[in-house]
Scaffold this motif. Structure first.
Motif, PDB file in Angstrom:
ATOM      1  N   GLN A 104      14.115  -6.101  -5.293  1.00  0.00           N
ATOM      2  CA  GLN A 104      13.316  -6.342  -6.486  1.00  0.00           C
ATOM      3  C   GLN A 104      12.069  -5.462  -6.500  1.00  0.00           C
ATOM      4  O   GLN A 104      10.954  -5.937  -6.302  1.00  0.00           O
ATOM      5  CB  GLN A 104      12.943  -7.817  -6.581  1.00  0.00           C
ATOM      6  CG  GLN A 104      14.147  -8.710  -6.716  1.00  0.00           C
ATOM      7  CD  GLN A 104      13.784 -10.174  -6.743  1.00  0.00           C
ATOM      8  OE1 GLN A 104      12.647 -10.540  -6.497  1.00  0.00           O
ATOM      9  NE2 GLN A 104      14.759 -11.004  -7.048  1.00  0.00           N
ATOM     10  N   LEU A 105      12.292  -4.185  -6.729  1.00  0.00           N
ATOM     11  CA  LEU A 105      11.182  -3.245  -6.904  1.00  0.00           C
ATOM     12  C   LEU A 105      11.164  -2.837  -8.364  1.00  0.00           C
ATOM     13  O   LEU A 105      12.205  -2.520  -8.941  1.00  0.00           O
ATOM     14  CB  LEU A 105      11.378  -2.011  -6.031  1.00  0.00           C
ATOM     15  CG  LEU A 105      11.296  -2.232  -4.525  1.00  0.00           C
ATOM     16  CD1 LEU A 105      11.686  -0.967  -3.794  1.00  0.00           C
ATOM     17  CD2 LEU A 105       9.905  -2.658  -4.131  1.00  0.00           C
ATOM     18  N   ASN A 106       9.973  -2.834  -8.963  1.00  0.00           N
ATOM     19  CA  ASN A 106       9.913  -2.456 -10.380  1.00  0.00           C
ATOM     20  C   ASN A 106       9.946  -0.938 -10.526  1.00  0.00           C
ATOM     21  O   ASN A 106       9.863  -0.191  -9.555  1.00  0.00           O
ATOM     22  CB  ASN A 106       8.696  -3.078 -11.067  1.00  0.00           C
ATOM     23  CG  ASN A 106       7.387  -2.620 -10.482  1.00  0.00           C
ATOM     24  OD1 ASN A 106       7.310  -1.619  -9.775  1.00  0.00           O
ATOM     25  ND2 ASN A 106       6.333  -3.346 -10.762  1.00  0.00           N
ATOM     26  N   ARG A 107      10.079  -0.493 -11.759  1.00  0.00           N
ATOM     27  CA  ARG A 107      10.255   0.930 -12.021  1.00  0.00           C
ATOM     28  C   ARG A 107       9.034   1.750 -11.645  1.00  0.00           C
ATOM     29  O   ARG A 107       9.153   2.894 -11.215  1.00  0.00           O
ATOM     30  CB  ARG A 107      10.619   1.139 -13.490  1.00  0.00           C
ATOM     31  CG  ARG A 107      12.022   0.690 -13.802  1.00  0.00           C
ATOM     32  CD  ARG A 107      12.279   0.570 -15.281  1.00  0.00           C
ATOM     33  NE  ARG A 107      13.632   0.096 -15.529  1.00  0.00           N
ATOM     34  CZ  ARG A 107      13.995  -1.174 -15.484  1.00  0.00           C
ATOM     35  NH1 ARG A 107      13.112  -2.118 -15.216  1.00  0.00           N
ATOM     36  NH2 ARG A 107      15.247  -1.518 -15.699  1.00  0.00           N
ATOM     37  N   LYS A 108       7.853   1.178 -11.797  1.00  0.00           N
ATOM     38  CA  LYS A 108       6.622   1.893 -11.441  1.00  0.00           C
ATOM     39  C   LYS A 108       6.613   2.192  -9.943  1.00  0.00           C
ATOM     40  O   LYS A 108       6.346   3.328  -9.516  1.00  0.00           O
ATOM     41  CB  LYS A 108       5.406   1.053 -11.823  1.00  0.00           C
ATOM     42  CG  LYS A 108       4.091   1.704 -11.488  1.00  0.00           C
ATOM     43  CD  LYS A 108       2.932   0.827 -11.905  1.00  0.00           C
ATOM     44  CE  LYS A 108       1.603   1.462 -11.576  1.00  0.00           C
ATOM     45  NZ  LYS A 108       0.475   0.598 -11.959  1.00  0.00           N
ATOM     46  N   VAL A 109       6.926   1.199  -9.136  1.00  0.00           N
ATOM     47  CA  VAL A 109       6.928   1.371  -7.680  1.00  0.00           C
ATOM     48  C   VAL A 109       8.042   2.335  -7.269  1.00  0.00           C
ATOM     49  O   VAL A 109       7.834   3.213  -6.420  1.00  0.00           O
ATOM     50  CB  VAL A 109       7.091   0.000  -6.985  1.00  0.00           C
ATOM     51  CG1 VAL A 109       7.317   0.163  -5.501  1.00  0.00           C
ATOM     52  CG2 VAL A 109       5.870  -0.863  -7.238  1.00  0.00           C
ATOM     53  N   LEU A 110       9.212   2.202  -7.879  1.00  0.00           N
ATOM     54  CA  LEU A 110      10.323   3.106  -7.542  1.00  0.00           C
ATOM     55  C   LEU A 110       9.976   4.551  -7.872  1.00  0.00           C
ATOM     56  O   LEU A 110      10.315   5.465  -7.115  1.00  0.00           O
ATOM     57  CB  LEU A 110      11.581   2.687  -8.289  1.00  0.00           C
ATOM     58  CG  LEU A 110      12.286   1.445  -7.758  1.00  0.00           C
ATOM     59  CD1 LEU A 110      13.376   1.012  -8.713  1.00  0.00           C
ATOM     60  CD2 LEU A 110      12.845   1.685  -6.374  1.00  0.00           C
ATOM     61  N   SER A 111       9.285   4.778  -8.993  1.00  0.00           N
ATOM     62  CA  SER A 111       8.925   6.153  -9.341  1.00  0.00           C
ATOM     63  C   SER A 111       7.900   6.718  -8.361  1.00  0.00           C
ATOM     64  O   SER A 111       7.969   7.892  -7.989  1.00  0.00           O
ATOM     65  CB  SER A 111       8.409   6.242 -10.775  1.00  0.00           C
ATOM     66  OG  SER A 111       7.075   5.864 -10.872  1.00  0.00           O
TER      67      SER A 111
END
Length: 152
Positions: A104-111
């Motif tokens: 459960q990582l959001n898109r901001k953290v993944l980017s």
């Protein structure tokens, strides 16, 4: 709004929009409408940017080989003849694999991870690739097993 507040908000406008109350009021109202709209568009644009960065990272780290392996038994050794076909993991498959693995990582953290921590992001891509059913055709090389434990 009173005159003082209008001129305070109109500071920096060009021409009579900064010092004529009637024009300043119209320009300030329009500026407030733009700021209201663009606060929402900013969120949309940032999400789009994060998705582009994640997609670029998955395509960079997500190349894999689909191999058709033919095993030929020659005594104890196996010769492996491989025909390789290359494919890649895209953004949709990557996110689906993370969802399947309950990461459960959001898109901001993944980017951010894709830009600043490429090895960590490659590990996430590998986890996602193994979790997604469309990527199950990936053949991993066999592990070497220590046979001394099986001596009877």
């Amino acid at each position: 709004m009173n005159k003082k507040e209008i001129f305070k908000l109109a500071k920096g406008f060009r021409g009579r929009a900064k010092n004529c109350i009637r024009i300043a009021r119209e320009r300030v109202e329009k500026a407030l409408q733009y700021s209201y709209r663009d606060r929402r568009n900013k969120k949309r644009d940032m999400r789009s940017l994060w998705i582009q960065r994640i997609n670029a990272g998955t395509r960079q780290h997500g190349w894999f080989a689909l191999a058709e392996i033919l095993s030929i038994d020659e005594g104890k050794e196996f010769n492996r003849l491989c025909k390789l076909r290359f494919g890649h993991v895209n953004y949709g498959n990557f996110m689906h694999g993370l969802m399947k693995e309950n990461i459960q990582l959001n898109r901001k953290v993944l980017s951010e991870i894709s830009m600043h921590e490429p090895y960590s992001f490659k590990a996430l891509v590998d986890i996602s690739r193994n979790a997604f059913p469309g990527n199950k055709n990936v053949v991993h090389p066999p592990r070497k097993v220590d046979m001394s434990a099986f001596n009877v």
